[in-house]
Design an enzyme around this catalytic site. Structure first.
Site, PDB file in Angstrom:
ATOM      1  N   SER A  10       1.314 -23.767 -33.482  1.00 30.26           N
ATOM      2  CA  SER A  10       1.848 -23.855 -32.124  1.00 30.26           C
ATOM      3  C   SER A  10       1.127 -22.861 -31.237  1.00 30.26           C
ATOM      4  CB  SER A  10       3.374 -23.671 -32.153  1.00 30.26           C
ATOM      5  OG  SER A  10       3.902 -24.101 -30.915  1.00 30.26           O
ATOM      6  N   LYS A  59      -3.098 -23.999 -30.654  1.00 33.96           N
ATOM      7  CA  LYS A  59      -3.282 -25.444 -30.824  1.00 33.96           C
ATOM      8  C   LYS A  59      -4.700 -25.929 -30.512  1.00 33.96           C
ATOM      9  CE  LYS A  59       1.386 -27.282 -30.218  1.00 33.96           C
ATOM     10  NZ  LYS A  59       2.252 -28.093 -29.381  1.00 33.96           N
TER      11      LYS A  59
HETATM   12  P1  NAD Z   1       1.558 -25.591 -21.114  1.00 28.19           P
HETATM   13  O1  NAD Z   1       1.573 -24.195 -20.588  1.00 28.19           O
HETATM   14  O2  NAD Z   1       0.389 -26.062 -21.882  1.00 28.19           O
HETATM   15  O3  NAD Z   1       1.772 -26.616 -19.874  1.00 28.19           O
HETATM   16  C1  NAD Z   1       2.747 -26.404 -18.895  1.00 28.19           C
HETATM   17  C2  NAD Z   1       2.615 -27.470 -17.805  1.00 28.19           C
HETATM   18  O4  NAD Z   1       3.646 -27.266 -16.845  1.00 28.19           O
HETATM   19  C3  NAD Z   1       1.318 -27.435 -17.036  1.00 28.19           C
HETATM   20  O5  NAD Z   1       0.964 -28.747 -16.657  1.00 28.19           O
HETATM   21  C4  NAD Z   1       1.658 -26.607 -15.795  1.00 28.19           C
HETATM   22  O6  NAD Z   1       0.818 -26.917 -14.707  1.00 28.19           O
HETATM   23  C5  NAD Z   1       3.071 -27.065 -15.534  1.00 28.19           C
HETATM   24  N1  NAD Z   1       3.909 -26.072 -14.853  1.00 28.19           N
HETATM   25  C6  NAD Z   1       4.132 -24.800 -15.248  1.00 28.19           C
HETATM   26  N2  NAD Z   1       4.976 -24.191 -14.393  1.00 28.19           N
HETATM   27  C7  NAD Z   1       5.304 -25.112 -13.451  1.00 28.19           C
HETATM   28  C8  NAD Z   1       6.148 -25.088 -12.299  1.00 28.19           C
HETATM   29  N3  NAD Z   1       6.835 -23.988 -11.948  1.00 28.19           N
HETATM   30  N4  NAD Z   1       6.266 -26.211 -11.581  1.00 28.19           N
HETATM   31  C9  NAD Z   1       5.594 -27.339 -11.928  1.00 28.19           C
HETATM   32  N5  NAD Z   1       4.770 -27.409 -12.998  1.00 28.19           N
HETATM   33  C10 NAD Z   1       4.639 -26.303 -13.750  1.00 28.19           C
HETATM   34  O7  NAD Z   1       2.882 -25.714 -21.962  1.00 28.19           O
HETATM   35  P2  NAD Z   1       3.203 -26.781 -23.129  1.00 28.19           P
HETATM   36  O8  NAD Z   1       2.738 -26.246 -24.424  1.00 28.19           O
HETATM   37  O9  NAD Z   1       2.736 -28.122 -22.696  1.00 28.19           O
HETATM   38  O10 NAD Z   1       4.783 -26.722 -23.149  1.00 28.19           O
HETATM   39  C11 NAD Z   1       5.550 -27.232 -22.079  1.00 28.19           C
HETATM   40  C12 NAD Z   1       7.006 -27.329 -22.507  1.00 28.19           C
HETATM   41  O11 NAD Z   1       7.129 -28.289 -23.545  1.00 28.19           O
HETATM   42  C13 NAD Z   1       7.589 -26.033 -23.060  1.00 28.19           C
HETATM   43  O12 NAD Z   1       8.874 -25.865 -22.532  1.00 28.19           O
HETATM   44  C14 NAD Z   1       7.670 -26.299 -24.550  1.00 28.19           C
HETATM   45  O13 NAD Z   1       8.734 -25.576 -25.148  1.00 28.19           O
HETATM   46  C15 NAD Z   1       7.952 -27.779 -24.565  1.00 28.19           C
HETATM   47  N6  NAD Z   1       7.569 -28.457 -25.804  1.00 28.19           N
HETATM   48  C16 NAD Z   1       8.547 -29.159 -26.435  1.00 28.19           C
HETATM   49  C17 NAD Z   1       8.239 -29.817 -27.610  1.00 28.19           C
HETATM   50  C18 NAD Z   1       9.323 -30.579 -28.324  1.00 28.19           C
HETATM   51  O14 NAD Z   1       9.119 -30.924 -29.483  1.00 28.19           O
HETATM   52  N7  NAD Z   1      10.422 -30.894 -27.677  1.00 28.19           N
HETATM   53  C19 NAD Z   1       6.939 -29.770 -28.140  1.00 28.19           C
HETATM   54  C20 NAD Z   1       5.960 -29.046 -27.456  1.00 28.19           C
HETATM   55  C21 NAD Z   1       6.296 -28.378 -26.277  1.00 28.19           C
END
Ligand code: NAD
Length: 290
Positions: A69, A73
């Site tokens: 994670s 990744k």
């Molecule tokens: P990341 O940092 O790679 O991407 C975050 C995204 O959100 C980007 O596109 C960014 O531009 C956008 N963003 C950030 N702050 C913002 C705001 N204030 N307003 C609008 N857009 C905004 O993160 P990630 O690894 O893709 O994770 C994102 C979420 O997904 C996290 O909360 C993580 O816990 C969750 N997630 C859940 C699962 C699951 O199995 N349910 C799996 C992976 C990730």
């Protein structure tokens, strides 16, 4: 747990930082115990500064597989021997196998598969649908690409103009080049376009993590007119179980308001299959953990 650990027990790891909050060790260990599989799953705090050594450790110790994670990744890819076509396209790996402990490490990405399975579990199919998404980071990219592979008609990504925007543009190019789905990218600042897109979509997916601490009082949708009784709203966040977005969607009569627990479960189930060739007992795990 201790009673079933022996000199024969095989190890599966999880490498990320921070990681102590993760539900994955409990989920996998309970599934191993239920099926009587002689494996143990442990979390290790590893970031990019020790990732190379950790991967060497997986090979040296014959660890049979690993989940990966943030922040590893993408960074793990150069250290692997092979990656699956979907992980290649997504540009990120969340699962690594080391079949028979022989040191040949193969990377997969099960996040998108997990998200699609979570939707299927709720009776939602992406086939021929127009999907509006916010967020195109790690999770968003995996979901967008998997939805395209699974037959979505259009994936419309809205992202703030930050350093992920370029990645989102690449994702759109890949979807348009490799699938029959049409993908677009728009700056989320264009709220009129966002509203129009939601109006034309049957599914809205928030893959930003907004709604989690410290943004638990924030939702990217605040206009009741954007919620309809034929709109499915899916938020990848599972802590809290109900984000402000999901509360808002429920209050204003969305068809469904789905949190990220199912995605977490099914990405784990797909990884479990990679590690063990067995199906995770998902109904049992759901009863135990959710
Ligand atoms: P990341 O940092 O790679 O991407 C975050 C995204 O959100 C980007 O596109 C960014 O531009 C956008 N963003 C950030 N702050 C913002 C705001 N204030 N307003 C609008 N857009 C905004 O993160 P990630 O690894 O893709 O994770 C994102 C979420 O997904 C996290 O909360 C993580 O816990 C969750 N997630 C859940 C699962 C699951 O199995 N349910 C799996 C992976 C990730």
């Amino acid at each position: 747990m201790t009673e079933r650990l022996t000199g024969h027990t095989l190890l599966i790891s999880l490498i990320a930082k921070p990681i102590r909050h993760s539900m994955s060790p409990t989920m996998h260990n309970e599934a191993f115990a239920k099926l009587g599989l002689d494996y143990a799953y442990l979390a290790f705090e590893v970031d990019n500064s020790t990732l190379k050594e950790a991967v060497e450790g997986i090979r040296a110790l014959g660890i049979r597989g690993s989940n990966v994670s943030m922040p590893n990744k993408q960074a793990i890819i150069p250290y692997l021997d092979e990656i699956s076509p979907e992980a290649e396209l997504i540009g990120a790996v969340n699962t690594v196998t080391n079949k028979d402990g022989k040191g040949h490490l193969v990377g997969y990405n099960t996040d998108g598969i997990g998200a699609m399975a979570a939707l299927t579990d709720e009776g939602v199919s992406v086939k021929d649908q127009i999907i509006t998404m916010t967020g195109a980071g790690g999770a968003g990219t995996a979901i967008a690409i998997q939805a395209a592979f699974d037959g979505a008609k259009e994936v419309r990504i809205f992202n703030v103009n930050d350093d992920v925007f370029e990645n989102a543009a690449e994702t759109v190019k890949k979807i348009n080049a490799h699938t029959d789905c049409t993908a677009t990218l728009t700056d989320l600042a264009d709220q009129a376009a966002f509203k129009t897109s939601i109006k034309e979509s049957s599914i809205y997916i928030d893959a930003t993590g907004v709604g989690m601490k410290p943004l638990e009082d924030v939702s990217l949708i605040n206009d009741p007119e954007m919620i309809r009784s034929d709109l499915v709203v899916f938020d990848v966040v599972y802590a809290p179980r109900e984000t402000k977005l999901l509360r808002f969607a429920k209050e204003h009569g969305a068809k469904k308001a789905i949190n990220g627990l199912g995605m977490m479960l099914y990405q784990g189930a797909a990884a479990f299959k990679c590690f063990t060739d067995e199906e995770m007992p998902v109904t049992y795990i759901k009863e135990l953990l959710f």
